[in-house]
Design a protein around this motif. Structure first.
Motif, mmCIF file in Angstrom:
data_model
loop_
_atom_site.group_PDB
_atom_site.id
_atom_site.type_symbol
_atom_site.label_atom_id
_atom_site.label_comp_id
_atom_site.label_asym_id
_atom_site.label_seq_id
_atom_site.Cartn_x
_atom_site.Cartn_y
_atom_site.Cartn_z
ATOM 1 N N ASN A 461 0.807 -1.223 0.000
ATOM 2 C CA ASN A 461 0.000 0.000 0.000
ATOM 3 C C ASN A 461 0.843 1.277 0.000
ATOM 4 O O ASN A 461 0.364 2.355 0.347
ATOM 5 N N LYS A 462 2.100 1.155 -0.358
ATOM 6 C CA LYS A 462 2.988 2.309 -0.353
ATOM 7 C C LYS A 462 2.555 3.327 -1.408
ATOM 8 O O LYS A 462 2.286 2.971 -2.560
ATOM 9 N N ASN A 463 2.516 4.612 -1.035
ATOM 10 C CA ASN A 463 2.073 5.654 -1.958
ATOM 11 C C ASN A 463 3.147 6.044 -2.969
ATOM 12 O O ASN A 463 2.847 6.424 -4.086
ATOM 13 N N PRO A 540 -2.238 4.308 -6.097
ATOM 14 C CA PRO A 540 -1.861 5.172 -4.975
ATOM 15 C C PRO A 540 -0.829 6.227 -5.368
ATOM 16 O O PRO A 540 -0.810 7.325 -4.807
ATOM 17 N N TYR A 541 0.016 5.933 -6.338
ATOM 18 C CA TYR A 541 1.118 6.822 -6.672
ATOM 19 C C TYR A 541 0.904 7.600 -7.985
ATOM 20 O O TYR A 541 1.761 8.361 -8.404
#
Length: 576
Positions: A461-463, A540-541
């Motif tokens: 879930n890293k942005n 997310p990114y």
């Protein structure tokens, strides 16, 4: 075995009834084709003689006009104004002429029907020939100087009390002869053409042969030479400068042309340059004055012409054939009635072997032993189909449980997998894969990211962008997913597809060691669907990329990252 029984029954009956029919037909064909062939050649020669008479009549009428003009006192007066008036009036009354003109004995053109200024024609070939013969004649075909079209000309002497004082020329349009030939065409596969006294084509269905002065005697065609602007070149005597090129004519046809030009009539057979058997009739056209004979050739395709004989034979044998066909049909229907239900069950067994259990056995099989067997077989199929449906439902339940487990970690992956499965299933259908294969690919697509269960949440879930170490961890999810699915019975093939859905066509994907067609077909399909869905979805990114950009990127990667054949199918689905 069943097909051979039906075939044996059918063949025995056919041999009993067909052999006498074939023997009789061959004999009839020989007799009738011989008589029809003879009659056809006779009719063709009669037709050719008729065409020759029509051509002679057309030439005679034009010859008579030219003869009448040459005797006109306004022509022999050699008053240019009077001559032009008479020539213009005659040209308007007789449209078959391209040009009417008068020359003096020194070769100077004093008047013509177009009203253009006169010129010196003493260097023209026809002037030299006329001054040598000093008698009327119909010329060979040649190119006019007015509009560069092919014509034949009638030349008449113009006399006064003192003797020969000039020449009257009448350029006869070959179109008029061409129209006559086309009007007299006698049917499909048959055509007629006319040759002048030197063997040059005067009229032909292929008008290019007229335009290029095809010569069946010298075996040449004549092309006008032109300058860079397309204007025909001429010598100092205003004759066209031409170039001759060879043409190919069957040897027998070449002989026929020579015979016709020598005044003979008859029929002959030969093979054309394509190997077709042809029948031709030929005769001479005797022209007035000191003119060379023309020739009329009528050509028939022998195969087309002999179709008449075949039709006669068909009519003679039709009654017998109906009775024989009826007998054969009865035997065939009886054999089919016995073996057809069992053959249908045989086809159904093959479908069941391929996993196609949901198509019922169609047909009314009656209540005899074969019918009872068919009904029992259908009951068995329905039971197997029910079991298959239950297994599929079990698989779906398993998938739902796995997807729910993954969704608890990554909500994006669930919707992503559903859309990838939808795209992959459509591509599989476009490729013509069976329902069973489409089902497997759909399962694999729904579960292709199940291995992300084993990926730590802070990576998943890293942005921002992942580090090299985090990427190494993320690349483990296909292997993790394959291990999870392989523990479920009968899921080994789906596990193999999941493991390689990030393998690349050029071998640079992960896990490594596999490329090209060694990658499972399902994995190659899912790879394309996965990439397209990922590019067109918010992450997310980054925000979703445009549809057009995603399509362009997919096209660009064909042949290196993706299988080009899969790309073709995907683009068809995308267009829809």
């Amino acid at each position: 075995m069943l097909k051979s029984i039906r075939t044996e029954l059918f063949i025995v009956t056919v041999l009993m009834v067909i052999i006498p029919l074939i023997t009789c037909s061959i004999f009839n064909y020989y007799i009738i084709s011989r008589d029809v062939g003879t009659k056809m050649r006779e009719d063709s020669l009669v037709f050719t003689l008729s065409v020759a008479r029509n051509i002679r009549s057309l030439i005679d009428k034009s010859y008579a006009v030219a003869e009448e003009l040459s005797a006109n006192t306004d022509i022999s007066s050699f008053n240019p104004a009077n001559q032009e008036m008479i020539l213009r009036q005659a040209a308007s009354r007789h449209p078959q002429f391209d040009l009417l003109f008068v020359q003096d004995i020194h070769g100077w053109q004093t008047a013509n029907s177009l009203g253009v200024p006169g010129s010196d024609r003493s260097g023209r070939w026809w002037y030299k020939k006329f001054m040598s013969l000093q008698t009327p004649f119909v010329s060979k075909s040649y190119y006019t100087t007015t509009d560069n079209t092919a014509v034949t000309s009638i030349f008449m002497p113009v006399y006064s009390l003192d003797g020969l004082i000039g020449i009257l020329g009448a350029d006869l349009k070959l179109d008029s002869i061409q129209d006559l030939v086309e009007q007299l065409t006698i049917g499909k596969g048959s055509y007629t053409y006319i040759l002048d006294g030197q063997g040059t084509v005067v009229a032909h269905p292929d008008k290019n042969q007229v335009a290029e002065l095809y010569n069946y005697q010298t075996l040449t065609r004549t092309i006008q030479q032109k300058d860079a602007n397309g204007i025909p070149l001429r010598d100092r005597y205003n004759n066209h400068i031409t170039q001759e090129y060879p043409i190919s004519v069957p040897e027998k046809l070449h002989e026929v042309v020579s015979l016709a030009l020598q005044g003979e009539s008859g029929t002959a057979e030969y093979q054309d340059l394509s190997g077709n058997d042809m029948i031709c009739a030929y005769t001479a056209v005797y022209l007035p004055g000191n003119s060379e004979n023309w020739a009329v050739i009528t050509v028939d395709n022998k195969t087309t012409a002999m179709a008449t004989a075949t039709q006669i034979i068909d009519k003679n044998t039709w009654g017998t054939a109906i009775a024989l066909i009826g007998t054969i049909l009865i035997v065939y229907l009886l054999s089919r009635r016995i073996t057809h239900p069992i053959l249908l069950m045989d086809e159904q067994i093959k479908r069941i072997t391929r996993g196609q259990l949901h198509k019922p056995l169609a047909g009314d099989f009656g209540k005899n032993e074969v019918g009872r067997l068919a009904h029992s077989f259908e009951d068995m199929r329905a039971t197997l189909a029910k079991v298959q449906t239950e297994q599929e439902n079990m698989f779906l339940s398993t998938i739902r449980a796995l997807v729910m487990a993954l969704e608890s970690k990554d909500g994006y992956t669930h919707s992503h997998s559903v859309e990838v499965a939808e795209i992959a299933t459509k591509v599989a259908a476009e490729l013509g894969l069976s329902q069973q294969e489409q089902f497997k690919i759909k399962f694999a697509a729904l579960l292709h990211d199940i291995g992300k269960i084993g990926i730590p949440d802070h990576i998943l879930n890293k942005n921002g962008s992942l580090s090299d170490e985090e990427w190494d961890t993320m690349r483990q999810h296909p292997t993790i997913g394959a291990k999870i699915i392989s523990t479920i019975p009968n899921m080994e093939e789906i596990a193999h597809i999941i493991k390689h859905h990030h393998s690349r066509w050029d071998g640079k994907g992960y896990p490594g060691g596999i490329l090209g067609e060694n990658i499972p077909l399902g994995a190659r399909i899912i790879a394309v669907a996965d990439a397209f869905q990922a590019m067109t979805s918010d992450r997310p990114y980054r925000q979703a990329l445009s549809y057009q950009y995603a399509i362009a990127e997919i096209r660009r990667c064909a042949g290196n990252q993706f299988d080009a054949q899969i790309i073709d199918a995907f683009l068809k689905v995308a267009d829809q």
